[in-house]
Design an enzyme around this catalytic site. Structure first.
Site, short mmCIF file in Angstrom:
data_model
loop_
_atom_site.label_atom_id
_atom_site.label_comp_id
_atom_site.label_asym_id
_atom_site.label_seq_id
_atom_site.Cartn_x
_atom_site.Cartn_y
_atom_site.Cartn_z
N SER A 104 53.09 62.50 47.37
CA SER A 104 52.66 62.54 48.76
C SER A 104 53.42 63.61 49.52
O SER A 104 54.65 63.69 49.45
CB SER A 104 52.89 61.17 49.41
OG SER A 104 52.49 61.19 50.75
N GLY A 105 52.67 64.45 50.25
CA GLY A 105 53.30 65.52 51.02
C GLY A 105 53.41 66.83 50.27
O GLY A 105 53.97 67.80 50.80
N THR A 109 45.81 67.62 49.81
CA THR A 109 44.64 67.61 50.69
C THR A 109 44.29 69.01 51.17
O THR A 109 43.13 69.42 51.17
CB THR A 109 44.88 66.68 51.89
OG1 THR A 109 45.10 65.34 51.42
CG2 THR A 109 43.69 66.69 52.83
N ASN A 156 54.57 63.07 55.24
CA ASN A 156 53.43 63.97 55.40
C ASN A 156 52.69 63.61 56.68
O ASN A 156 52.37 62.44 56.91
CB ASN A 156 52.50 63.82 54.18
CG ASN A 156 51.35 64.80 54.18
OD1 ASN A 156 51.23 65.62 55.09
ND2 ASN A 156 50.50 64.71 53.19
N SER A 159 48.69 62.54 55.48
CA SER A 159 48.70 61.94 54.15
C SER A 159 47.39 61.20 53.88
O SER A 159 46.93 60.42 54.72
CB SER A 159 49.88 60.97 54.01
OG SER A 159 49.85 60.34 52.74
N SER A 160 46.79 61.47 52.72
CA SER A 160 45.58 60.75 52.33
C SER A 160 45.95 59.33 51.96
O SER A 160 46.73 59.09 51.04
CB SER A 160 44.91 61.44 51.13
OG SER A 160 44.47 62.73 51.46
N GLY A 384 49.26 60.85 46.07
CA GLY A 384 50.31 61.21 45.11
C GLY A 384 51.28 60.07 44.88
O GLY A 384 51.23 59.01 45.52
N GLU A 386 54.30 57.71 45.06
CA GLU A 386 55.01 57.30 46.28
C GLU A 386 56.18 56.37 45.95
O GLU A 386 56.04 55.44 45.13
CB GLU A 386 54.06 56.57 47.24
CG GLU A 386 52.99 57.48 47.83
CD GLU A 386 52.14 56.78 48.87
OE1 GLU A 386 51.44 57.49 49.61
OE2 GLU A 386 52.18 55.54 48.93
#
Length: 988
Positions: A104-105, A109, A156, A159-160, A384, A386
């Site tokens: 993540s981050g 995306t 992020n 973040s998705s 991603g 985490e």
């Protein structure tokens, strides 16, 4: 090419490193990040480092630099991998996918958006409207899905919080014609709870800070997020929610959401916020809603009666046999139901939005037999890996998803590649790598995996707690090397008793809290809420909750748990990706503070290790960049060699491929397996492609030449056949016409008018001039019986008619023209005229008299005198009839330059001479009176000059039609007397 980048930026492809070790890998990665080179290659894998700043490398110029270029022709870039996937799809007619992975981050995306942007930019060169519509929909869908599915986290800002896989469908020309979006595991718990410093989904803040005042009043909400319990803990953010609200609203309008549907989405967001502010109290044994006004607002927003909303929140309808009773909630149960409703409504809203987008962008009325094969490029942008302070059920599912994707990468890039070399008999030194299949089995294995234990705990009868679930894990996974808990490791103080367990993921160790696992896996939503929303007068709510139509007494199957649903979707996703040709983007997060300057060595080293990038480099250096079966390789490149084009006569396809590559000089860079040929470096493949493109151009030209020759010969044969038919038809028409003419004019010689009354038949086009010739024959038939004098008179009349037709009413054509009228008009003086004429003839040697007549002469002083006019073939004589026709003036005809007559009845004539001493006379003394002789005068002179012109060799004599100059009827003697013509011609 990429490797030609200056060495000051490091190695663009990690495969080109001198020493394959972690220290050199990290040093090269850090150098490129510090020099602003955020993209690198590992063969055909793109390594992307999040720059945490805007970079001017995605504009139109950058698109043109990578369009139709091979992977290594330009520096590393996302556009290069997107173009490679697109070309592979077009060239080999094979489905491809781009898998974007990382924690993540790390920038997944953004990477997916740039890939979509590139594909949209290079397709549809002909600007077809339908293709442009599809491209616009695909791009706009990202904006909408980010608003409702992304959130700010501590790692992020965008973040998705869901997984997204988008298939883009292309027609045989390579233009996008539609797509389909699949979404996975929306983190709906974020609706009701966020960790410190994080926010809920963007859509809530966009509505509050960007919605117009009128909309907010209708939804009974205010702009301050802190006024709502569900989102008041959200941290500060640099996101411009107001601008994003307008962008999302515009995107929804473009996609096709109606204003009513968009308003319904806003109502669901507002309802969710109002639900969070509901509080429950207890009055004795009765549970109450402490702020009932909120209930009325919720009822209004959901288009349901307020009483029904209150009942659904406070009671649960239970069927016991045939009896149906309303069971009152406790305060804790009411709060749980409220939160479950908020999460379920938001999740249904998100799935409904995805479904509406799919309805618009999906391929419709496509028949592969008619339109050609429909190929696909898939783009996977999924959450991603985490590791948070508090990791719950959602983080466990997310990390399991990343384990599955890592396993797919291992299978396709590492394991399958090495196994294929061994299977094909290619010399190969085995490379060790970490296979995370053991971790995947730990999670999803039947009866022993964590998901199975969780499902068993949820199906137990009686009160089931999270602690019971943890006990089940400890019992079944006690000996697993990748699982531990405080009970199994009593000395591990990083774990809490009866709460935590640790899984050793490929990306690192993660401690999970079992609190909430059971409830989140059951994903319980009371049936009362489903019936409440189904019975709403708003059709969108009814469509979102179809199961609400079931009666309370109906028995249904136990629904699948959230874990099972997610596991099945992940297995399906991996199977879908495995059947496509994969391209990878591996994203790396350089630091945790979102700094564009900081490169944390250990942070990045950990990501490189668990992503298996170093093993990827080793496999690439030892392996081959491209492989293909002999028949398919030969089918694609056989036109390069004379030994294989168009077909070879060698013993096998293997020998043919070998001969082809030897002829091209690439034998040193390939290996020949049992069923496939292996090409070591991409340069060889690019060279083959370049030679193939060159030969294809020649082949196309040859085929065009042959086809054009065929078309030309076909056209020639058709033209010849048409010419034969045309000639035959013409002969038929001519014969028919000649027969008809012969029939009609058979007896014309015996007719009085020589056939003048017989009507000519309509001739065919080819005989139009023949008709004119026949008319001439008919005229000649009439003329040939005339005497020479009569022929001269006829010609004079024709000349007069041609010159004066339409200018004078009476030309005297109906009477015989005598020419010499002085004898007839003045018989008493005829003897004197004869003497004078004879004397003039002896003197001037003229042959014949053209015209004579009594005239009235007008001089320059407007004095009028009677005179006689005698015109011979040599001179024009003015005579005095009072003095026995004594000649007063003699003008040679070659000195006459023109003749003017008036259009009226006065018969005024002006003779123009070279010396400008014009003679103006008016014909008179006619018998019978008023007899028109102007036409005869003009005709006699025209006939004379025409004959002279035909007999003379003088080249300065002009056409006869310009002999007579007509003046319009303004009789003014002084004006007419001064007129003269510069040439012997007729001026109309």
């Amino acid at each position: 090419m990429a490797e030609h980048e200056s060495l000051e930026f490091g190695k663009a492809d990690f495969v080109l490193m001198d020493n394959v070790c972690m220290e050199d890998f990290m040093a090269n990665l850090k150098l490129r990040f510090e020099k602003g080179r955020i993209y690198s290659y590992i063969g055909e894998v793109v390594v992307s480092v999040n720059p945490y700043r805007a970079m001017n490398i995605y504009g139109r110029d950058a698109v043109e630099q990578y369009r139709n270029r091979e992977l290594y022709e330009r520096p590393p870039h996302l556009f290069a991998i997107a173009d490679a996937a697109y070309k592979a799809m077009k060239r080999r007619n094979k489905d491809t996918c781009i898998v974007i992975s990382g924690e993540s981050g790390a920038g997944k995306t953004e990477a997916s958006k740039y890939i979509m942007q590139y594909i949209a930019a290079i397709t549809n060169p002909n600007q077809r409207a339908e293709v442009e519509r599809v491209k616009n929909m695909l791009l706009k869908s990202n904006c909408v899905l980010e608003a409702f599915g992304n959130a700010k986290t501590n790692r992020n800002d965008n973040s998705s919080r869901f997984g997204k896989y988008m298939d883009i469908n292309f027609d045989f020309k390579g233009d996008p014609i539609g797509g389909h979006i699949s979404n996975y595991l929306l983190e709906k718990s974020r609706v009701i709870f966020q960790q410190d410093g994080e926010r809920s989904f963007h859509s809530f803040y966009q509505l509050l800070r960007g919605g117009p005042e009128s909309l907010l009043r209708s939804l009974h909400i205010q702009k301050d997020p802190k006024a709502y319990a569900y989102i008041k803990v959200g941290g500060q953010s640099s996101i411009n929610d107001g601008a994003d609200f307008k962008a999302v609203a515009d995107a929804m309008k473009v996609i096709g959401f109606t204003s009513e549907e968009t308003l319904t989405a806003y109502k669901i967001l507002a309802t969710t916020l109002h639900l969070g502010n509901l509080t429950f109290g207890v009055d004795g044994d009765v549970i109450l809603i402490q702020n009932p006004k909120v209930v009325s607002v919720i009822g209004e927003l959901l288009s349901t009666p307020e009483d029904n909303v209150e009942k659904a929140l406070l009671f649960r309808t239970v069927a016991t046999g045939r009896d149906v009773i309303d069971k009152q909630h406790t305060a804790q149960e009411a709060g749980y139901g409220r939160d479950a409703l908020a999460k379920a409504m938001y999740e249904r809203l998100f799935c409904w939005i995805v479904g509406r987008i799919n309805d618009v962008i999906e391929v419709k009325n496509y028949d592969a037999r008619v339109h050609g094969k429909n190929t696909v490029i898939g783009v996977l942008d999924i959450y991603g890996f985490e590791i948070f302070q508090n990791n719950s059920f959602e983080q466990f599912c997310i990390n399991y998803c990343n384990e599955k994707l890592q396993q797919l990468f291992i299978q396709l890039v590492l394991k399958q590649e090495q196994e294929e070399y061994q299977r094909e008999g290619i010399p190969w030194k085995h490379i060790d790598y970490f296979n995370n299949q053991i971790i995947v089995d730990l999670v999803e294995q039947q009866h022993k995996g964590i998901f199975s234990v969780l499902d068993e705990a949820c199906m137990n009868v009686g009160k089931v707690t999270d602690e019971v679930f943890l006990q089940g894990l400890n019992g079944k996974l006690a000996k697993h090397v990748h699982y531990t808990s405080r009970k199994l490791s009593p000395t591990d103080k990083g774990l809490e008793f009866d709460r935590d367990f640790r899984v050793k993921h490929y990306a690192g160790n993660v401690v999970y809290s079992v609190v909430g696992f059971i409830d989140k896996n059951k994903d319980t939503l009371f049936q009362d809420f489903k019936r409440l929303l189904y019975n709403s007068s708003n059709p969108v709510f009814k469509a979102m909750w179809p199961e609400g139509k079931l009666r309370i007494t109906e028995v249904t199957k136990r629904p699948l748990t959230a874990a099972t649903l997610f596991k099945n979707s992940m297995i399906s996703l991996v199977e879908n990706l495995a059947c496509k040709e994969p391209y990878y983007v591996r994203c790396i997060k350089p630091n945790d503070v979102k700094s564009p300057l900081l490169f944390e060595q250990e942070r990045c080293r950990h990501q490189v290790e668990y992503l298996g990038l170093l093993e990827n480099v080793r496999v690439r250096r030892a392996g081959f960049a491209y492989r293909q079966t002999y028949p398919r390789f030969l089918q694609r490149y056989k036109m390069i060699s004379e030994f294989t084009w168009p077909n070879h006569d060698l013993p096998s396809d293997r020998e043919a491929v070998k001969r082809l590559l030897q002829g091209c000089g690439f034998d040193h860079d390939v290996a020949y397996g049992k069923t496939k040929v292996f090409v070591r470096t991409p340069r060889t493949l690019f060279s083959l492609e370049a030679q193939r493109a060159d030969m294809l151009q020649r082949i196309v030209l040859f085929l065009q030449k042959v086809w054009r020759g065929t078309l030309a010969r076909t056209r020639c044969r058709r033209m010849r056949a048409g010419l034969v038919i045309l000639r035959a038809y013409r002969r038929y028409k001519v014969k028919s016409y000649v027969r008809e003419v012969n029939r009609r004019f058979r007896n014309v010689r015996t007719m009085k008018d020589h056939g003048r009354s017989v009507k000519w038949p309509a001739p065919p086009k080819v005989l139009r001039r023949f008709e004119e010739t026949n008319n001439q024959w008919w005229a000649w038939t009439l003329i040939k019986v005339l005497s020479p004098e009569e022929v001269l008179q006829v010609r004079a009349k024709v000349a007069s008619l041609e010159a004066l037709k339409g200018q004078r009413a009476d030309l005297g054509l109906q009477r015989a023209w005598e020419g010499n009228y002085l004898k007839r008009d003045s018989p008493d003086t005829a003897s004197s005229l004869a003497l004078v004429s004879g004397e003039l003839q002896r003197k001037d040697k003229f042959m014949r008299v053209l015209f004579s007549c009594n005239v009235r002469k007008i001089n320059h002083f407007h004095k009028v005198e009677d005179r006689a006019l005698l015109i011979t073939d040599r001179h024009l004589y003015k005579m005095d009839p009072q003095k026995q026709y004594k000649p007063m003036k003699s003008i040679p005809l070659y000195n006459v330059t023109g003749l003017s007559v008036s259009p009226g009845k006065d018969q005024l004539v002006v003779f123009h001479t070279k010396d400008s001493r014009d003679l103006v006379v008016c014909l008179q003394g006619m018998r019978p009176p008023a007899e028109s002789r102007i036409g005869e005068l003009v005709g006699a002179l025209l006939g004379h000059f025409r004959r002279s012109f035909l007999q003379s060799s003088y080249k300065d004599v002009f056409l006869h039609r310009r002999l007579v100059h007509l003046r319009s009827a303004r009789v003014g003697f002084s004006l007419l007397s001064s007129l003269s013509l510069p040439c012997l011609a007729l001026i109309k």
